[in-house]
Design a protein around this motif. Structure first.
Motif, PDB file in Angstrom:
ATOM      1  N   LEU A 378      -9.321 -44.730  23.449  1.00 38.70           N
ATOM      2  CA  LEU A 378     -10.620 -45.040  24.048  1.00 38.70           C
ATOM      3  C   LEU A 378     -11.639 -45.433  22.988  1.00 38.70           C
ATOM      4  O   LEU A 378     -12.445 -46.378  23.168  1.00 38.70           O
ATOM      5  CB  LEU A 378     -11.115 -43.820  24.846  1.00 38.70           C
ATOM      6  N   ILE A 379     -11.611 -44.724  21.831  1.00 36.23           N
ATOM      7  CA  ILE A 379     -12.554 -45.051  20.742  1.00 36.23           C
ATOM      8  C   ILE A 379     -12.266 -46.445  20.199  1.00 36.23           C
ATOM      9  O   ILE A 379     -13.190 -47.210  19.838  1.00 36.23           O
ATOM     10  CB  ILE A 379     -12.452 -43.980  19.632  1.00 36.23           C
ATOM     11  N   LYS A 380     -10.974 -46.793  20.154  1.00 30.42           N
ATOM     12  CA  LYS A 380     -10.593 -48.114  19.651  1.00 30.42           C
ATOM     13  C   LYS A 380     -11.201 -49.222  20.515  1.00 30.42           C
ATOM     14  O   LYS A 380     -11.699 -50.237  20.015  1.00 30.42           O
ATOM     15  CB  LYS A 380      -9.080 -48.242  19.609  1.00 30.42           C
ATOM     16  N   GLU A 384     -13.799 -52.110  19.180  1.00 28.52           N
ATOM     17  CA  GLU A 384     -13.526 -53.538  19.373  1.00 28.52           C
ATOM     18  C   GLU A 384     -14.644 -54.210  20.154  1.00 28.52           C
ATOM     19  O   GLU A 384     -15.043 -55.347  19.862  1.00 28.52           O
ATOM     20  CB  GLU A 384     -12.193 -53.725  20.091  1.00 28.52           C
ATOM     21  N   ALA A 385     -15.155 -53.523  21.185  1.00 28.24           N
ATOM     22  CA  ALA A 385     -16.252 -54.095  21.969  1.00 28.24           C
ATOM     23  C   ALA A 385     -17.496 -54.274  21.108  1.00 28.24           C
ATOM     24  O   ALA A 385     -18.198 -55.304  21.182  1.00 28.24           O
ATOM     25  CB  ALA A 385     -16.553 -53.190  23.169  1.00 28.24           C
ATOM     26  N   ALA A 386     -17.766 -53.287  20.241  1.00 28.63           N
ATOM     27  CA  ALA A 386     -18.949 -53.381  19.367  1.00 28.63           C
ATOM     28  C   ALA A 386     -18.768 -54.500  18.343  1.00 28.63           C
ATOM     29  O   ALA A 386     -19.718 -55.245  18.022  1.00 28.63           O
ATOM     30  CB  ALA A 386     -19.176 -52.035  18.673  1.00 28.63           C
ATOM     31  N   TYR A 387     -17.554 -54.616  17.793  1.00 30.29           N
ATOM     32  CA  TYR A 387     -17.283 -55.646  16.789  1.00 30.29           C
ATOM     33  C   TYR A 387     -17.437 -57.039  17.380  1.00 30.29           C
ATOM     34  O   TYR A 387     -17.978 -57.957  16.741  1.00 30.29           O
ATOM     35  CB  TYR A 387     -15.880 -55.438  16.214  1.00 30.29           C
ATOM     36  N   ILE A 393     -19.054 -53.811  11.377  1.00 27.54           N
ATOM     37  CA  ILE A 393     -18.126 -52.705  11.084  1.00 27.54           C
ATOM     38  C   ILE A 393     -16.759 -53.274  10.817  1.00 27.54           C
ATOM     39  O   ILE A 393     -16.436 -54.388  11.235  1.00 27.54           O
ATOM     40  CB  ILE A 393     -18.046 -51.712  12.271  1.00 27.54           C
ATOM     41  N   ASP A 394     -15.943 -52.454  10.098  1.00 30.35           N
ATOM     42  CA  ASP A 394     -14.546 -52.780   9.845  1.00 30.35           C
ATOM     43  C   ASP A 394     -13.710 -52.042  10.896  1.00 30.35           C
ATOM     44  O   ASP A 394     -13.666 -50.807  10.917  1.00 30.35           O
ATOM     45  CB  ASP A 394     -14.154 -52.355   8.433  1.00 30.35           C
ATOM     46  N   LYS A 395     -13.062 -52.806  11.758  1.00 34.20           N
ATOM     47  CA  LYS A 395     -12.331 -52.169  12.866  1.00 34.20           C
ATOM     48  C   LYS A 395     -11.248 -51.236  12.373  1.00 34.20           C
ATOM     49  O   LYS A 395     -11.126 -50.102  12.870  1.00 34.20           O
ATOM     50  CB  LYS A 395     -11.704 -53.244  13.763  1.00 34.20           C
ATOM     51  N   VAL A 401     -10.825 -43.736  10.366  1.00 32.93           N
ATOM     52  CA  VAL A 401     -11.710 -42.576  10.146  1.00 32.93           C
ATOM     53  C   VAL A 401     -11.792 -41.705  11.397  1.00 32.93           C
ATOM     54  O   VAL A 401     -11.885 -40.467  11.339  1.00 32.93           O
ATOM     55  CB  VAL A 401     -13.114 -43.078   9.731  1.00 32.93           C
ATOM     56  N   SER A 402     -11.703 -42.313  12.601  1.00 32.69           N
ATOM     57  CA  SER A 402     -11.846 -41.533  13.837  1.00 32.69           C
ATOM     58  C   SER A 402     -10.637 -40.654  14.140  1.00 32.69           C
ATOM     59  O   SER A 402     -10.745 -39.662  14.857  1.00 32.69           O
ATOM     60  CB  SER A 402     -12.088 -42.490  15.017  1.00 32.69           C
TER      61      SER A 402
END
Length: 432
Positions: A378-380, A384-387, A393-395, A401-402
């Motif tokens: 879900l975080i991924k 991706e949506a934010a990128y 950010i570096d995907k 890190v998460s």
């Protein structure tokens, strides 16, 4: 005044003693009746009044007495029977004192119409020895059809009494009384005692056939109970508890049914026997040479029968108590077996719960990995949506890190929930 004061006074005079002048002929009937038969018998007795043109009584009573000329009839109501005493003082007194009796002066059809079962029926012939000398013993014996005589001189020899305590050819017993020096009142009281002795001893003996009948079965029940007790005492042997309980229940049911059927009869037997002993004591007998007195005869013949009834009653009570004890022992044994089974069941449940707890710990570890995997997915999607919308950010780095952060958070939340349930269990006193 107490509301029953008059009744209490009247009770002492409900059955007054007879006053009989000698010579006289007396007949006595004791008829076993139930409540309904007693009610109809009162109507039957009232019909006798109407035959002689006398007004019948308005209601039944403990003792009713009526006089028809030279005949006096007393009807008494007892607990389980009705008694009739017929005194005839006007009959022709023949050479055979039993040729005429009290019953011979009553209508034959009325006598045959009496309901119930006759237990006691006998005639009392009273002669006046002051005016007519007593006959020889051989003549007296002929009056009793040659049967063996029982002789007595009651009231310190003021009278001579002969009887056999047997049934004669007319279907009735016989008592011959010679009045030597008794007043009418004394004679009436003595005759009443003789009547009660003869009547009550027969009612007392009603319990003997019942006692003999149950004695045969009691011996068998005793043996069965002894075998069951011995079987339970052998602790090493396996016992079919269900079968034993079934036998005990059957035995208990039979004993209680027997007690229900015999309690009244045996209690009545004891009461009648006590009355016989009291009346015998009141006779104040003198011995007649060569003959048993009434007291000796009763003591030798009636007392063993009463002891048999008493022994049977005690045997039933004793057997009932023994069955109760065996039943208690059997219930205790069943309860111990159930407790042992429950302990094994609880131990098995405890082992299963520990296995389930270990499995839960294993599943808990797997659930941390599964929850972390889906959470990182879900975080991924969020990264991706934010990128794609231009976030700097570096995907790959953000996803990497998460991973430890998510795993650590899930593990911490799981342990917190686990500790919360452990704390709740300890507060309730449960062992985990």
């Amino acid at each position: 005044m107490h509301s029953q004061r008059d009744d209490l006074y009247a009770e002492l005079h409900s059955r007054p003693f007879q006053v009989i002048a000698s010579p006289a002929r007396v007949s006595y009937l004791a008829v076993l009746m139930n409540v309904e038969q007693k009610r109809r018998d009162f109507q039957h007795f009232s019909a006798l009044y109407e035959r002689y043109g006398v007004v019948p009584p308005a209601k039944d009573s403990v003792c009713l007495e009526v006089v028809f000329g030279d005949v006096r009839i007393r009807r008494e109501s007892h607990l389980e029977f009705i008694s009739y005493t017929i005194i005839n003082q006007g009959a022709p007194f023949l050479a055979d004192p039993f040729a005429n009796n009290g019953l011979s002066c009553l209508p034959r059809d009325w006598i045959e119409g009496i309901e119930g079962t006759v237990v006691s029926a006998f005639h009392v012939a009273i002669e006046d020895a002051k005016e007519q000398p007593e006959p020889e013993l051989a003549h007296v014996k002929s009056y009793f059809e040659g049967m063996r005589l029982v002789g007595s001189r009651p009231q310190n020899g003021d009278a001579q009494v002969w009887t056999t305590f047997q049934v004669h050819s007319d279907g009735c017993g016989r008592i011959l009384v010679y009045n030597r020096n008794m007043s009418d009142s004394q004679l009436g009281r003595m005759v009443q005692r003789l009547i009660e002795i003869e009547s009550y001893r027969l009612f007392a003996l009603l319990g003997l056939p019942t006692a003999r009948l149950y004695n045969q079965r009691l011996a068998t029940m005793d043996q069965r109970l002894s075998e069951l007790t011995a079987q339970l005492a052998e602790t090493e042997a396996e016992v079919d508890e269900q079968a034993v309980l079934t036998q005990i229940i059957d035995m208990a049911a039979w004993v209680e049914a027997a007690r229900a059927k015999t309690t009244f009869r045996f209690s009545a037997t004891s009461a009648y026997h006590d009355l016989v002993l009291i009346r015998l004591n009141e006779l104040k007998e003198d011995e007649v040479s060569g003959h048993l007195t009434i007291t000796e005869f009763m003591t030798r013949r009636l007392t063993p029968a009463m002891r048999t009834c008493k022994a049977t009653s005690d045997h039933l009570e004793n057997l009932s108590r023994r069955i109760d004890r065996v039943s208690d022992m059997m219930r205790t044994r069943v309860e111990m077996t159930i407790q042992s089974q429950n302990q094994h069941l609880l131990a098995s449940m405890d082992r299963r719960s520990k296995i389930q707890l270990a499995m839960q710990h294993t599943v808990e570890g797997l659930s941390v990995a599964a929850i972390s995997y889906y959470s990182i997915g879900l975080i991924k999607y969020l990264i991706e949506a934010a990128y794609e919308h231009g976030a700097p950010i570096d995907k790959s780095l953000a996803v990497g890190v998460s991973v430890p952060l998510v795993i650590g958070g899930v593990w911490w939340a799981t342990r917190r929930i686990h500790r919360r349930f452990i704390k709740l269990a300890k507060e309730r006193g449960e062992d985990l």
